[in-house]
Design a protein around this motif. Structure first.
Motif, mmCIF file in Angstrom:
data_model
loop_
_atom_site.group_PDB
_atom_site.id
_atom_site.type_symbol
_atom_site.label_atom_id
_atom_site.label_comp_id
_atom_site.label_asym_id
_atom_site.label_seq_id
_atom_site.Cartn_x
_atom_site.Cartn_y
_atom_site.Cartn_z
ATOM 1 N N VAL A 44 0.824 -1.210 0.000
ATOM 2 C CA VAL A 44 0.000 0.000 0.000
ATOM 3 C C VAL A 44 0.857 1.259 0.000
ATOM 4 O O VAL A 44 0.573 2.230 -0.702
ATOM 5 N N ARG A 45 1.934 1.239 0.769
ATOM 6 C CA ARG A 45 2.796 2.413 0.832
ATOM 7 C C ARG A 45 3.443 2.704 -0.531
ATOM 8 O O ARG A 45 3.542 3.862 -0.955
ATOM 9 N N LEU A 59 2.226 1.855 -3.444
ATOM 10 C CA LEU A 59 1.182 2.359 -4.333
ATOM 11 C C LEU A 59 0.881 3.824 -4.060
ATOM 12 O O LEU A 59 0.699 4.621 -4.990
ATOM 13 N N TYR A 60 0.883 4.190 -2.783
ATOM 14 C CA TYR A 60 0.649 5.592 -2.431
ATOM 15 C C TYR A 60 1.771 6.493 -2.949
ATOM 16 O O TYR A 60 1.524 7.584 -3.468
ATOM 17 N N GLU A 61 3.020 6.017 -2.826
ATOM 18 C CA GLU A 61 4.144 6.820 -3.288
ATOM 19 C C GLU A 61 4.103 6.993 -4.800
ATOM 20 O O GLU A 61 4.378 8.081 -5.322
ATOM 21 N N ARG A 62 3.769 5.914 -5.523
ATOM 22 C CA ARG A 62 3.676 6.029 -6.983
ATOM 23 C C ARG A 62 2.556 6.966 -7.389
ATOM 24 O O ARG A 62 2.710 7.758 -8.331
ATOM 25 N N ALA A 63 1.421 6.889 -6.700
ATOM 26 C CA ALA A 63 0.316 7.800 -7.016
ATOM 27 C C ALA A 63 0.688 9.249 -6.706
ATOM 28 O O ALA A 63 0.342 10.166 -7.463
ATOM 29 N N ARG A 64 1.414 9.466 -5.612
ATOM 30 C CA ARG A 64 1.818 10.824 -5.260
ATOM 31 C C ARG A 64 2.796 11.393 -6.277
ATOM 32 O O ARG A 64 2.698 12.559 -6.668
ATOM 33 N N ARG A 65 3.745 10.559 -6.720
ATOM 34 C CA ARG A 65 4.687 11.031 -7.736
ATOM 35 C C ARG A 65 3.982 11.313 -9.052
ATOM 36 O O ARG A 65 4.317 12.279 -9.750
ATOM 37 N N TRP A 110 0.873 12.262 -9.391
ATOM 38 C CA TRP A 110 0.074 13.473 -9.242
ATOM 39 C C TRP A 110 0.940 14.722 -9.263
ATOM 40 O O TRP A 110 0.494 15.787 -9.682
#
Length: 473
Positions: free
Chosen positions: A60-61, A63-69, A71
């Motif tokens: 999950v972490r 996936l969150y980092e990839r989504a943040r990058r 965005w």
């Protein structure tokens, strides 16, 4: 060697051996563990392959980092605004066709009558969107005053008997000939945003916004003039959206809390007075959370909107299979098209629409927050406030959480007068997203001109190619 010589050299050998042993011991302590010798394996033998390590940032972490990058990329807001607005418009066309067929047949018209008009409006709106997305901010600022003056003139014409036309008790329309009519109050939202953004930007450049009189005048009086012209026609829903735009501009301009609360209190007092003096508005207010039509079927529309949503289930009854549009739900293709969407596409369809509006609103906030141009900040914030506030008011009324205000769902409901200025406003957001320095540089790299290609790309390619002798094949 003779014995006497061996005896003579014995002390020297003992000292030499002792020095070598001490040196090896010291080297073993300082050099650390020795590496094992490399073993060469014969060809054909299997080699031991180490087990693959788990990727860093998995789960999950990660996936969150990839989504943040993703965005944080320069062109994310540009693509989100463009994609979300086009998806909402296309899905709206599909739902307008599905929801308006029965209504058109009731009026002895072709079943595609409302769809064809909406499609024409969407085609014109697309041209306006492309125009607005390619026009620089200076030209948008130049259009602010002519648009405001023209809108006020049309809103005055609406109140003249014989020119203005009344629909559902609200006199806010002008006939253009044939089946076409115009609602000038919809263009008043866009006019207030552009004019207010230009006004506040010029005052900010002169550092006048720290004074309350420059912050309120003439923005608030002009907004109240537009509100008065709208309320003369009885359209309180549009007045609510215009009020939200005014408060959004004041908030972006940094209005003090006391001033903000004071203006809000005045607007709320006027709204309460207008509601209490009108029986129809009081009846709509009483229908919040209603589960039965009530005496005289006063809450018929609100209750049947809930029925449509409740009968949709997870994935709906199927496109075109709505029951409520067969004369049960009034205005199925305009104010309550979200209810028909829930009935035919289910919870999945309604959540998809909500997600698209949320993405559009968040991208608009990002554009307004990252710019250094005050006009772009105020205009982008005003457009975002307009679209999100109108979506909340419309969907809240369908869900029974807010009174029925009679405002369409932006980019989704039937109505060319509402679609055209909204698509132009989306074009503004796209233009502002393109004007970000990082986004402009990224677009220049992805779509280089001929000179750039010839001067940079070709040279870089030449540097990579090595010259070969003439005889080499």
């Amino acid at each position: 060697m003779p014995a006497d010589h061996a005896a003579a050299y014995a002390p020297h050998r003992a000292s030499l051996v002792g020095g070598l042993v001490a040196g090896l011991a010291l080297r073993s302590r300082t050099a650390g563990p020795r590496r094992p010798p490399t073993v060469r394996k014969a060809p054909g033998r299997s080699r031991r392959i180490p087990a693959p390590r788990p990727p860093r940032g998995s789960g999950v972490r990660g996936l969150y980092e990839r989504a943040r990058r993703a965005w944080d990329r320069p062109l994310t807001a540009y693509y989100v605004i463009l994609g979300a607005s086009l998806l909402i418009t296309v899905l709206g066309l599909v739902m307008v066709y599905s929801a308006s067929q029965i209504k058109a047949l009731e009026l002895s018209l072709s079943d595609t009558y409302f769809f064809r008009k909406q499609f024409l409006a969407a085609a014109i709106g697309t041209a306006l969107l492309l125009f607005a997305s390619r026009v620089p901010a200076k030209l948008h600022r130049a259009l602010a005053y002519p648009l405001l003056v023209g809108t006020v003139f049309l809103m005055v014409l609406v109140q003249i008997p014989g020119i203005g036309h009344s629909v559902n008790g609200n006199q806010n329309w002008i006939y253009l000939g044939g089946p076409f009519q115009l609602q000038p109050s919809e263009f008043g939202k866009l006019a207030l945003i552009l004019w207010g953004a230009d006004l506040l930007a010029r005052k900010q450049d002169k550092r006048l916004l720290t004074q309350w009189k420059h912050l309120l005048v003439p923005l608030v009086p002009v907004a109240f003039m537009l509100l008065g012209l709208i309320m003369l026609g009885g359209d309180m829903g549009t007045a609510i959206i215009l009020t939200a735009i005014l408060f959004g501009l004041l908030w972006l301009a940094g209005a003090p809390t006391r001033m903000f609360v004071g203006v809000l209190a005045v607007a709320a007092a006027i709204g309460v007075m207008l509601i209490r003096t009108n029986e129809n508005r009081m009846a709509r207010l009483a229908c919040i959370g209603a589960t039965e039509p009530g005496p005289g079927d006063s809450c018929w529309q609100a209750v049947h909107g809930i029925y449509a949503l409740a009968s949709g289930g997870w994935f709906g009854s199927g496109l075109g299979a709505s029951v409520e549009k067969w004369g049960q739900l009034p205005e199925p293709h305009t104010d309550f098209i979200f209810a028909i969407t829930g009935e035919e596409l289910g919870l999945a369809g309604t959540l998809s629409v909500l997600a698209l509006f949320a993405a559009l609103g968040y991208a608009g906030i990002r554009v307004a927050g990252r710019t250094e141009d005050p006009f772009v900040r105020y205009a982008a914030g005003g457009v975002t406030t307009w679209i999100t506030a109108q979506a909340v008011v419309n969907i809240g009324a369908v869900l029974g959480l807010l009174p029925i205000a009679g405002v369409p769902l932006p980019l989704f409901s039937y109505g060319g007068s509402a679609l055209l200025p909204t698509m132009f406003a989306v074009g503004l957001l796209i233009a502002f997203a393109r004007e970000e320095p990082a986004a402009k540089a990224a677009l220049a790299m992805r779509q280089p001109g001929l000179g750039t290609w010839a001067g940079v790309s070709w040279k870089s390619m030449r540097r990579r190619v090595k010259k070969r002798p003439s005889g080499e094949r």
